[in-house]
Design a protein around this motif. Structure first.
Motif, PDB file in Angstrom:
ATOM      1  N   LEU A 147     -46.661 -21.420  81.843  1.00 24.17           N
ATOM      2  CA  LEU A 147     -45.536 -20.493  82.605  1.00 24.17           C
ATOM      3  C   LEU A 147     -44.018 -21.427  82.804  1.00 24.17           C
ATOM      4  O   LEU A 147     -43.145 -20.712  82.793  1.00 24.17           O
ATOM      5  CB  LEU A 147     -46.160 -20.270  84.057  1.00 24.17           C
ATOM      6  N   PHE A 148     -44.175 -22.785  82.611  1.00 28.86           N
ATOM      7  CA  PHE A 148     -42.943 -23.574  82.789  1.00 28.86           C
ATOM      8  C   PHE A 148     -42.953 -24.270  81.605  1.00 28.86           C
ATOM      9  O   PHE A 148     -43.909 -25.045  81.109  1.00 28.86           O
ATOM     10  CB  PHE A 148     -42.849 -24.173  84.135  1.00 28.86           C
ATOM     11  N   ALA A 149     -41.977 -25.050  81.696  1.00 33.45           N
ATOM     12  CA  ALA A 149     -41.563 -26.318  80.461  1.00 33.45           C
ATOM     13  C   ALA A 149     -41.489 -27.582  80.997  1.00 33.45           C
ATOM     14  O   ALA A 149     -40.507 -27.625  81.918  1.00 33.45           O
ATOM     15  CB  ALA A 149     -40.782 -25.865  79.550  1.00 33.45           C
ATOM     16  N   VAL A 158     -45.762 -24.659  74.307  1.00 33.11           N
ATOM     17  CA  VAL A 158     -45.704 -23.321  73.403  1.00 33.11           C
ATOM     18  C   VAL A 158     -47.213 -22.966  73.091  1.00 33.11           C
ATOM     19  O   VAL A 158     -47.234 -21.846  73.176  1.00 33.11           O
ATOM     20  CB  VAL A 158     -45.018 -23.744  72.219  1.00 33.11           C
ATOM     21  N   GLY A 159     -48.162 -23.922  73.007  1.00 34.53           N
ATOM     22  CA  GLY A 159     -49.599 -23.361  72.874  1.00 34.53           C
ATOM     23  C   GLY A 159     -50.053 -22.806  74.055  1.00 34.53           C
ATOM     24  O   GLY A 159     -50.910 -21.754  74.224  1.00 34.53           O
ATOM     25  N   LYS A 160     -49.762 -23.333  75.287  1.00 38.55           N
ATOM     26  CA  LYS A 160     -50.237 -22.879  76.638  1.00 38.55           C
ATOM     27  C   LYS A 160     -49.501 -21.547  76.945  1.00 38.55           C
ATOM     28  O   LYS A 160     -50.206 -20.579  77.506  1.00 38.55           O
ATOM     29  CB  LYS A 160     -50.060 -23.781  77.725  1.00 38.55           C
ATOM     30  N   HIS A 161     -48.268 -21.337  76.676  1.00 40.64           N
ATOM     31  CA  HIS A 161     -47.688 -20.193  76.711  1.00 40.64           C
ATOM     32  C   HIS A 161     -48.305 -19.117  76.115  1.00 40.64           C
ATOM     33  O   HIS A 161     -48.504 -17.845  76.604  1.00 40.64           O
ATOM     34  CB  HIS A 161     -46.074 -20.082  76.417  1.00 40.64           C
ATOM     35  N   ALA A 162     -48.540 -19.467  74.894  1.00 41.88           N
ATOM     36  CA  ALA A 162     -49.170 -18.362  73.782  1.00 41.88           C
ATOM     37  C   ALA A 162     -50.584 -17.761  74.282  1.00 41.88           C
ATOM     38  O   ALA A 162     -50.902 -16.848  73.972  1.00 41.88           O
ATOM     39  CB  ALA A 162     -49.269 -18.898  72.434  1.00 41.88           C
ATOM     40  N   LEU A 163     -51.249 -19.001  74.986  1.00 39.40           N
ATOM     41  CA  LEU A 163     -52.535 -18.495  75.436  1.00 39.40           C
ATOM     42  C   LEU A 163     -52.365 -17.107  76.306  1.00 39.40           C
ATOM     43  O   LEU A 163     -53.446 -16.545  76.400  1.00 39.40           O
ATOM     44  CB  LEU A 163     -53.323 -19.610  76.029  1.00 39.40           C
ATOM     45  N   SER A 245     -64.472  -7.619  89.051  1.00 42.08           N
ATOM     46  CA  SER A 245     -64.884  -6.397  87.940  1.00 42.08           C
ATOM     47  C   SER A 245     -63.654  -5.440  87.825  1.00 42.08           C
ATOM     48  O   SER A 245     -63.608  -4.797  86.791  1.00 42.08           O
ATOM     49  CB  SER A 245     -65.928  -5.479  88.730  1.00 42.08           C
ATOM     50  N   TYR A 246     -62.504  -5.488  88.606  1.00 39.48           N
ATOM     51  CA  TYR A 246     -61.435  -4.547  88.153  1.00 39.48           C
ATOM     52  C   TYR A 246     -60.010  -5.477  87.766  1.00 39.48           C
ATOM     53  O   TYR A 246     -58.873  -4.877  87.800  1.00 39.48           O
ATOM     54  CB  TYR A 246     -61.025  -3.690  89.423  1.00 39.48           C
ATOM     55  N   MET A 247     -60.341  -6.569  87.402  1.00 37.79           N
ATOM     56  CA  MET A 247     -59.386  -7.521  86.588  1.00 37.79           C
ATOM     57  C   MET A 247     -59.426  -7.748  85.317  1.00 37.79           C
ATOM     58  O   MET A 247     -60.467  -8.199  84.796  1.00 37.79           O
ATOM     59  CB  MET A 247     -59.399  -8.970  87.617  1.00 37.79           C
ATOM     60  N   THR A 248     -58.299  -7.618  84.458  1.00 38.92           N
ATOM     61  CA  THR A 248     -58.443  -7.900  83.292  1.00 38.92           C
ATOM     62  C   THR A 248     -56.849  -7.966  82.864  1.00 38.92           C
ATOM     63  O   THR A 248     -56.009  -7.457  83.610  1.00 38.92           O
ATOM     64  CB  THR A 248     -59.018  -6.867  82.278  1.00 38.92           C
ATOM     65  N   GLY A 249     -56.495  -8.985  82.166  1.00 37.29           N
ATOM     66  CA  GLY A 249     -55.159  -9.252  81.788  1.00 37.29           C
ATOM     67  C   GLY A 249     -54.505  -9.934  82.840  1.00 37.29           C
ATOM     68  O   GLY A 249     -53.246 -10.261  82.771  1.00 37.29           O
ATOM     69  N   SER A 250     -55.075 -10.601  83.926  1.00 40.25           N
ATOM     70  CA  SER A 250     -54.537 -11.306  84.892  1.00 40.25           C
ATOM     71  C   SER A 250     -54.474 -12.766  84.572  1.00 40.25           C
ATOM     72  O   SER A 250     -54.998 -13.330  83.792  1.00 40.25           O
ATOM     73  CB  SER A 250     -55.297 -11.021  86.307  1.00 40.25           C
ATOM     74  N   VAL A 251     -53.404 -13.336  85.222  1.00 41.77           N
ATOM     75  CA  VAL A 251     -53.127 -14.850  85.073  1.00 41.77           C
ATOM     76  C   VAL A 251     -53.284 -15.322  86.646  1.00 41.77           C
ATOM     77  O   VAL A 251     -52.210 -15.036  87.333  1.00 41.77           O
ATOM     78  CB  VAL A 251     -51.853 -15.015  84.394  1.00 41.77           C
ATOM     79  N   LEU A 252     -54.228 -16.147  86.765  1.00 43.70           N
ATOM     80  CA  LEU A 252     -54.149 -16.853  88.228  1.00 43.70           C
ATOM     81  C   LEU A 252     -53.880 -18.170  87.982  1.00 43.70           C
ATOM     82  O   LEU A 252     -54.002 -19.031  87.324  1.00 43.70           O
ATOM     83  CB  LEU A 252     -55.904 -16.716  88.549  1.00 43.70           C
ATOM     84  N   VAL A 253     -53.095 -18.511  88.874  1.00 40.51           N
ATOM     85  CA  VAL A 253     -52.385 -19.870  88.954  1.00 40.51           C
ATOM     86  C   VAL A 253     -52.837 -20.806  90.048  1.00 40.51           C
ATOM     87  O   VAL A 253     -53.053 -20.223  91.275  1.00 40.51           O
ATOM     88  CB  VAL A 253     -50.470 -19.684  89.338  1.00 40.51           C
ATOM     89  N   ALA A 254     -53.296 -21.996  89.692  1.00 40.44           N
ATOM     90  CA  ALA A 254     -54.141 -22.699  90.689  1.00 40.44           C
ATOM     91  C   ALA A 254     -53.504 -24.206  90.323  1.00 40.44           C
ATOM     92  O   ALA A 254     -53.754 -24.957  89.988  1.00 40.44           O
ATOM     93  CB  ALA A 254     -55.552 -22.775  90.343  1.00 40.44           C
ATOM     94  N   ASP A 255     -52.241 -24.208  91.304  1.00 35.14           N
ATOM     95  CA  ASP A 255     -51.477 -25.554  91.052  1.00 35.14           C
ATOM     96  C   ASP A 255     -50.790 -25.993  92.517  1.00 35.14           C
ATOM     97  O   ASP A 255     -49.999 -26.885  92.458  1.00 35.14           O
ATOM     98  CB  ASP A 255     -50.197 -25.099  90.361  1.00 35.14           C
ATOM     99  N   GLY A 256     -51.719 -25.764  93.387  1.00 34.30           N
ATOM    100  CA  GLY A 256     -51.212 -26.158  94.851  1.00 34.30           C
ATOM    101  C   GLY A 256     -50.277 -25.785  95.454  1.00 34.30           C
ATOM    102  O   GLY A 256     -49.509 -26.409  96.308  1.00 34.30           O
ATOM    103  N   GLY A 257     -49.550 -24.934  94.453  1.00 35.74           N
ATOM    104  CA  GLY A 257     -47.994 -24.101  95.054  1.00 35.74           C
ATOM    105  C   GLY A 257     -46.965 -24.487  94.342  1.00 35.74           C
ATOM    106  O   GLY A 257     -46.033 -24.293  94.654  1.00 35.74           O
ATOM    107  N   ALA A 258     -47.224 -25.592  93.350  1.00 44.00           N
ATOM    108  CA  ALA A 258     -46.026 -25.979  92.544  1.00 44.00           C
ATOM    109  C   ALA A 258     -45.203 -25.020  92.172  1.00 44.00           C
ATOM    110  O   ALA A 258     -44.098 -25.156  92.092  1.00 44.00           O
ATOM    111  CB  ALA A 258     -46.609 -26.780  91.542  1.00 44.00           C
ATOM    112  N   HIS A 259     -45.640 -23.712  91.691  1.00 48.11           N
ATOM    113  CA  HIS A 259     -44.942 -22.769  91.123  1.00 48.11           C
ATOM    114  C   HIS A 259     -44.000 -22.202  92.017  1.00 48.11           C
ATOM    115  O   HIS A 259     -43.253 -21.351  91.522  1.00 48.11           O
ATOM    116  CB  HIS A 259     -45.884 -21.792  90.123  1.00 48.11           C
ATOM    117  N   ILE A 260     -44.047 -22.199  93.408  1.00 49.29           N
ATOM    118  CA  ILE A 260     -43.310 -21.477  94.294  1.00 49.29           C
ATOM    119  C   ILE A 260     -42.045 -22.459  94.609  1.00 49.29           C
ATOM    120  O   ILE A 260     -41.409 -22.040  95.310  1.00 49.29           O
ATOM    121  CB  ILE A 260     -44.093 -21.136  95.502  1.00 49.29           C
TER     122      ILE A 260
END
Length: 273
Positions: A147-149, A158-163, A245-260
């Motif tokens: 998500l970030f560089a 780049v690889g992780k973004h592409a995932l 069961s109703y989740m697909t294409g989702s991206v869950l961030v588990a970073d202790g809140g770093a991205h906020i």
């Protein structure tokens, strides 16, 4: 209703393949699924750690290069012969790529993309027939670097973004076939790879210990600490069960809140304002 059953939550008896399953997050995911009765297969290129994990959880170890189609096909043949099905693929294999663009030669670039992207692409592609049959799930392990560089991690970033793009295109194309695909983006996790980075960082920064290095890199993270591998495994378990069961294409961030965190205001924190 998810293929996990009417309750939608049980993973007992489900067949779960984890690439890069010998250490770190992969090993923790294997332990979590096995603890709830799943039939777990750990795969990777180093058979020694895989056998250790498999022995500890009563699972199956398969030597497999997730970036090599023939190797994956052989691994899947072993799994299907042993268990008869595949319900969950956890695409966890990854690698390095720690240099800036200007310092990354062609060989290093190709090696980084192979480790961080091609492994997930090939493993997913070859697993799709079995997953379509079981209406199963794919969980892609990306990273906060998806998500970030960060500084001088061109190939890895780049690889992780592409995932994340891979997650979304798989979800888009195969949702109609009953296959759900989601991604997890961990921040700092106390894995052997991260430990090695912390040791190197501690040396450069003049810090006395690995713990001090982890404290430094998470100082501006709201939770103020790295994750344990088991914490990421809990999220993967959720995505690999009917509870999502109703989740697909989702991206869950588990970073202790770093991205906020708003980086330009971090200086105010340090100034005690």
């Amino acid at each position: 209703m998810d293929s996990a059953g009417t309750a939608g939550s049980s993973i007992a008896g489900r067949v779960v393949l984890i690439t890069g399953g010998g250490t770190g997050i992969g090993a923790a995911v294997a332990e979590r699924f096995a603890a709830e009765g799943a039939r777990v297969v750990v795969a990777g290129r180093r058979i020694g750690p895989l056998k250790e994990v498999a022995a500890s959880i009563g699972g199956l170890a398969v030597e497999m290069d997730a970036a090599d189609a023939e190797s994956v096909k052989q691994g899947l043949a072993t799994i299907l012969a042993e268990h008869g099905r595949l319900d969950v693929l956890v695409a966890n294999a990854g690698g390095h790529g720690f240099s800036s663009v200007g310092d990354t030669d062609d060989a290093a670039w190709e090696a980084s993309l192979r480790a961080n992207l091609t492994t997930a692409f090939v493993a997913a592609r070859e697993s799709l027939p079995a997953l379509i049959e079981s209406r199963g799930q794919i969980v892609v392990i990306s990273s906060l670097a998806g998500l970030f560089a960060g500084p001088s991690v061109a190939g890895y970033t780049v690889g992780k973004h592409a995932l994340i793009g891979l997650t979304r295109t798989l979800a888009r194309d195969y949702g109609r076939h009953g296959v759900r695909v989601n991604a997890v983006c961990p921040g700092w996790v106390t894995t052997p790879m991260a430990d090695a980075e912390m040791d190197e960082f501690a040396g450069h920064a003049g810090l006395e210990s690995r713990a001090a290095a982890y404290a430094a890199v998470t100082a501006d993270v709201p939770l103020g600490r790295p994750a344990a591998p088991s914490e990421i495994a809990s999220i993967v378990r959720f995505l690999g069960s009917g509870e999502s069961s109703y989740m697909t294409g989702s991206v869950l961030v588990a970073d202790g809140g770093a991205h906020i965190v708003d980086l330009p205001t971090v200086a105010f924190d340090h100034a005690g304002m």
